[in-house]
Scaffold this active site. Structure first.
Site, PDB file in Angstrom:
ATOM      1  N   LYS A  83       0.859  -1.187   0.000  1.00 48.18           N
ATOM      2  CA  LYS A  83       0.000   0.000   0.000  1.00 48.18           C
ATOM      3  C   LYS A  83       0.892   1.233   0.000  1.00 48.18           C
ATOM      4  O   LYS A  83       1.798   1.357   0.831  1.00 48.18           O
ATOM      5  CB  LYS A  83      -0.846  -0.036   1.264  1.00 48.18           C
ATOM      6  CG  LYS A  83      -2.175   0.651   1.174  1.00 48.18           C
ATOM      7  CD  LYS A  83      -2.974   0.243   2.415  1.00 48.18           C
ATOM      8  CE  LYS A  83      -4.230   1.018   2.546  1.00 48.18           C
ATOM      9  NZ  LYS A  83      -4.845   0.801   3.862  1.00 48.18           N
TER      10      LYS A  83
HETATM   11  C1  E4P Z   1      -8.143   1.814   3.999  1.00 44.69           C
HETATM   12  O1  E4P Z   1      -7.455   0.946   3.527  1.00 44.69           O
HETATM   13  C2  E4P Z   1      -7.928   2.447   5.295  1.00 44.69           C
HETATM   14  O2  E4P Z   1      -7.203   1.551   6.109  1.00 44.69           O
HETATM   15  C3  E4P Z   1      -9.201   2.737   6.052  1.00 44.69           C
HETATM   16  O3  E4P Z   1     -10.347   2.338   5.348  1.00 44.69           O
HETATM   17  C4  E4P Z   1      -9.261   4.104   6.619  1.00 44.69           C
HETATM   18  O4  E4P Z   1     -10.470   4.246   7.323  1.00 44.69           O
HETATM   19  P1  E4P Z   1     -10.712   5.393   8.398  1.00 44.69           P
HETATM   20  O5  E4P Z   1     -11.013   6.664   7.685  1.00 44.69           O
HETATM   21  O6  E4P Z   1     -11.904   4.904   9.182  1.00 44.69           O
HETATM   22  O7  E4P Z   1      -9.474   5.485   9.239  1.00 44.69           O
END
Ligand code: E4P
Length: 218
Positions: A83
């Protein structure tokens, strides 16, 4: 539609993987910090529980270090998806790793143009953050609709739309309606998806009527 779960908590992942409905897992530096564990250990463990893509995020912001981190994460297990943040350096890393055959999830996407860049960089997944856009008074789902529509115009784009920052079950319904390929949700949202008061009420009535018959199927 694929379901990923957004957590680095191994016991929760193990429990939800047993439902047979979990296609992958996403993590991020915040989730790893919350787990209190070392990233390499926790990612390897998750990869051994869920065979689908497991997103592991780089922690640097410069190209060279990000690339080195991405390669190290990718070597951990074949089902790691690296990522990277949606920055110029992140997309450069995305291009290099994707050309090497590594799956890359481009994260922190908040606009259709950013999603176009990620697709051109060969990303396997683009992660638009629905909830965080809703939080600032913008319609996160409008972004999902835009990206899905744009990608459909270009069959050469192989990037899957991964609706992220999901806060409640209606986000999942809406993402499905719009044709998002994947939704990543916290474990609590997946559990909420099962619930309907009429299911509980109906089941209670069936059970009580069944008890009156005195029968047993087995
Ligand atoms: C995506 O891969 C992120 O880890 C995640 O969905 C972020 O979510 P949040 O805005 O609830 O932290």
């Amino acid at each position: 539609m694929k379901f990923f779960i957004d957590t680095a908590e191994v016991p929760e992942i193990r429990e939800l993987a047993a439902t047979g409905l979990v296609d992958g897992v996403t993590t991020n530096p915040t989730l790893i910090a919350k787990s209190g564990r070392k990233i390499l250990d926790v990612i390897a463990e998750i990869c051994d529980i869920v065979p689908g893509p497991i997103s592991a995020e780089v922690a640097a912001t410069d190209f060279d270090t990000m690339l080195e981190e991405g390669r190290k994460l990718a070597r951990l297990r074949p089902n790691v998806a690296v990522k990277v943040p949606l920055t110029p350096a992140g997309l450069k890393v995305c291009k290099v790793l994707s050309d090497d055959g590594v799956k890359v999830n481009v994260t922190l996407c908040f606009s259709a143009n950013q999603a176009i860049l990620a697709a051109k960089a060969g990303a396997s997944f683009i992660s638009p953050f629905v909830g965080r856009l809703d939080d600032i008074g913008q319609d996160g789902m409008e972004l999902i609709a835009d990206i899905v529509g744009i990608y459909r115009e270009y069959p050469a784009f192989r990037t899957e739309v991964l609706a992220a920052s999901i806060r409640h079950p209606m986000h999942v319904t809406e993402a499905a309606r719009l044709g998002a390929h994947v939704v990543t949700m916290p474990p609590s949202v997946l559990r909420q998806m099962y619930s309907h008061p009429l299911t509980d009420k109906g089941l209670a009535a069936f059970m009580s009527d069944w008890a009156k018959t005195g029968q047993s199927i087995l």
